[in-house]
Design a protein around this motif. Structure first.
Motif, PDB file in Angstrom:
ATOM      1  N   ALA A  71       4.068   5.739  -5.402  1.00  0.00           N
ATOM      2  CA  ALA A  71       4.135   5.769  -6.860  1.00  0.00           C
ATOM      3  C   ALA A  71       3.031   6.652  -7.438  1.00  0.00           C
ATOM      4  O   ALA A  71       3.261   7.410  -8.389  1.00  0.00           O
ATOM      5  CB  ALA A  71       4.017   4.355  -7.427  1.00  0.00           C
ATOM      6  N   THR A  72       1.852   6.592  -6.857  1.00  0.00           N
ATOM      7  CA  THR A  72       0.739   7.416  -7.327  1.00  0.00           C
ATOM      8  C   THR A  72       1.049   8.889  -7.134  1.00  0.00           C
ATOM      9  O   THR A  72       0.830   9.705  -8.030  1.00  0.00           O
ATOM     10  CB  THR A  72      -0.551   7.050  -6.567  1.00  0.00           C
ATOM     11  OG1 THR A  72      -0.813   5.665  -6.748  1.00  0.00           O
ATOM     12  CG2 THR A  72      -1.734   7.857  -7.056  1.00  0.00           C
ATOM     13  N   LYS A  73       1.576   9.240  -5.992  1.00  0.00           N
ATOM     14  CA  LYS A  73       1.932  10.632  -5.719  1.00  0.00           C
ATOM     15  C   LYS A  73       2.994  11.111  -6.708  1.00  0.00           C
ATOM     16  O   LYS A  73       2.911  12.220  -7.230  1.00  0.00           O
ATOM     17  CB  LYS A  73       2.434  10.775  -4.287  1.00  0.00           C
ATOM     18  CG  LYS A  73       2.691  12.205  -3.878  1.00  0.00           C
ATOM     19  CD  LYS A  73       2.879  12.305  -2.394  1.00  0.00           C
ATOM     20  CE  LYS A  73       3.157  13.660  -1.863  1.00  0.00           C
ATOM     21  NZ  LYS A  73       2.812  14.803  -2.619  1.00  0.00           N
ATOM     22  N   ALA A 117       0.835  -1.202   0.000  1.00  0.00           N
ATOM     23  CA  ALA A 117       0.000   0.000   0.000  1.00  0.00           C
ATOM     24  C   ALA A 117       0.871   1.255   0.000  1.00  0.00           C
ATOM     25  O   ALA A 117       0.571   2.229  -0.699  1.00  0.00           O
ATOM     26  CB  ALA A 117      -0.939  -0.010   1.199  1.00  0.00           C
ATOM     27  N   GLU A 118       1.941   1.255   0.775  1.00  0.00           N
ATOM     28  CA  GLU A 118       2.844   2.406   0.828  1.00  0.00           C
ATOM     29  C   GLU A 118       3.524   2.624  -0.524  1.00  0.00           C
ATOM     30  O   GLU A 118       3.648   3.764  -0.989  1.00  0.00           O
ATOM     31  CB  GLU A 118       3.896   2.210   1.929  1.00  0.00           C
ATOM     32  CG  GLU A 118       4.896   3.342   2.042  1.00  0.00           C
ATOM     33  CD  GLU A 118       4.247   4.700   2.286  1.00  0.00           C
ATOM     34  OE1 GLU A 118       4.744   5.697   1.728  1.00  0.00           O
ATOM     35  OE2 GLU A 118       3.246   4.757   3.011  1.00  0.00           O
ATOM     36  N   THR A 159       1.043  16.773 -13.214  1.00  0.00           N
ATOM     37  CA  THR A 159       0.367  18.037 -12.924  1.00  0.00           C
ATOM     38  C   THR A 159       1.356  19.177 -13.071  1.00  0.00           C
ATOM     39  O   THR A 159       2.335  19.249 -12.322  1.00  0.00           O
ATOM     40  CB  THR A 159      -0.209  18.023 -11.491  1.00  0.00           C
ATOM     41  OG1 THR A 159      -1.015  16.862 -11.334  1.00  0.00           O
ATOM     42  CG2 THR A 159      -1.034  19.260 -11.228  1.00  0.00           C
ATOM     43  N   PRO A 160       1.091  20.098 -14.024  1.00  0.00           N
ATOM     44  CA  PRO A 160       1.993  21.232 -14.201  1.00  0.00           C
ATOM     45  C   PRO A 160       2.022  22.102 -12.946  1.00  0.00           C
ATOM     46  O   PRO A 160       1.016  22.304 -12.291  1.00  0.00           O
ATOM     47  CB  PRO A 160       1.385  22.010 -15.368  1.00  0.00           C
ATOM     48  CG  PRO A 160       0.446  21.079 -16.036  1.00  0.00           C
ATOM     49  CD  PRO A 160       0.011  20.091 -14.991  1.00  0.00           C
ATOM     50  N   GLY A 161       3.198  22.568 -12.604  1.00  0.00           N
ATOM     51  CA  GLY A 161       3.339  23.461 -11.459  1.00  0.00           C
ATOM     52  C   GLY A 161       3.509  22.727 -10.153  1.00  0.00           C
ATOM     53  O   GLY A 161       3.695  23.332  -9.118  1.00  0.00           O
ATOM     54  N   ARG A 162       3.391  21.393 -10.179  1.00  0.00           N
ATOM     55  CA  ARG A 162       3.597  20.618  -8.957  1.00  0.00           C
ATOM     56  C   ARG A 162       5.007  20.064  -8.995  1.00  0.00           C
ATOM     57  O   ARG A 162       5.554  19.775 -10.027  1.00  0.00           O
ATOM     58  CB  ARG A 162       2.603  19.472  -8.863  1.00  0.00           C
ATOM     59  CG  ARG A 162       1.214  19.956  -8.506  1.00  0.00           C
ATOM     60  CD  ARG A 162       0.313  18.830  -8.145  1.00  0.00           C
ATOM     61  NE  ARG A 162       0.830  17.989  -7.089  1.00  0.00           N
ATOM     62  CZ  ARG A 162       0.327  17.900  -5.862  1.00  0.00           C
ATOM     63  NH1 ARG A 162      -0.702  18.638  -5.548  1.00  0.00           N
ATOM     64  NH2 ARG A 162       0.829  17.101  -4.972  1.00  0.00           N
ATOM     65  N   GLY A 163       5.562  19.898  -7.908  1.00  0.00           N
ATOM     66  CA  GLY A 163       6.915  19.382  -7.840  1.00  0.00           C
ATOM     67  C   GLY A 163       7.421  19.526  -6.439  1.00  0.00           C
ATOM     68  O   GLY A 163       6.655  19.550  -5.492  1.00  0.00           O
TER      69      GLY A 163
END
Length: 105
Positions: free
Chosen positions: A80-82, A74-75, A89-93
């Motif tokens: 991996a999903t995050k 689960a972790e 997602t643009p602007g995320r990092g």
């Protein structure tokens, strides 16, 4: 004359359909009986195999492994999903991670 030929032809078509339907019905009944016997035989063998102590030992072992490894899996999925969301997602990092945690800017 033509009416008589057409009547004979229609009678022959009906007879052929009746013979075909009779054959299909007989095949179905005989096949269903044989199929049911085979199904019952396979079902008995499967139940016998499932009840075997060696099989049950392996089932218990697999269940224990799943219970132990579920939090780890689960972790990994969450991480991996995050990571995928951050990349997609643009602007995320890195900067938005600091902001979301409550520290930073």
């Amino acid at each position: 004359m033509l009416d008589a030929l057409n009547d004979d032809r229609e009678v022959q078509i009906v007879k052929n359909k009746l013979v075909l339907l009779t054959g299909v019905a007989m095949g179905y009944v005989l096949g269903a009986r044989a199929g049911r016997e085979q199904y019952d035989k396979i079902r008995e063998q499967a139940q016998s195999l499932w009840g075997d102590p060696r099989v049950q030992e392996q089932v218990s072992s697999a269940q224990a492994t799943v219970k132990e490894q579920a939090p780890v899996a689960a972790e990994k999925v969450s991480s991996a999903t995050k990571s995928v969301v951050d990349k997609a997602t643009p602007g995320r990092g890195r900067e938005s991670e600091v902001n979301e945690s409550g520290s930073g800017i």
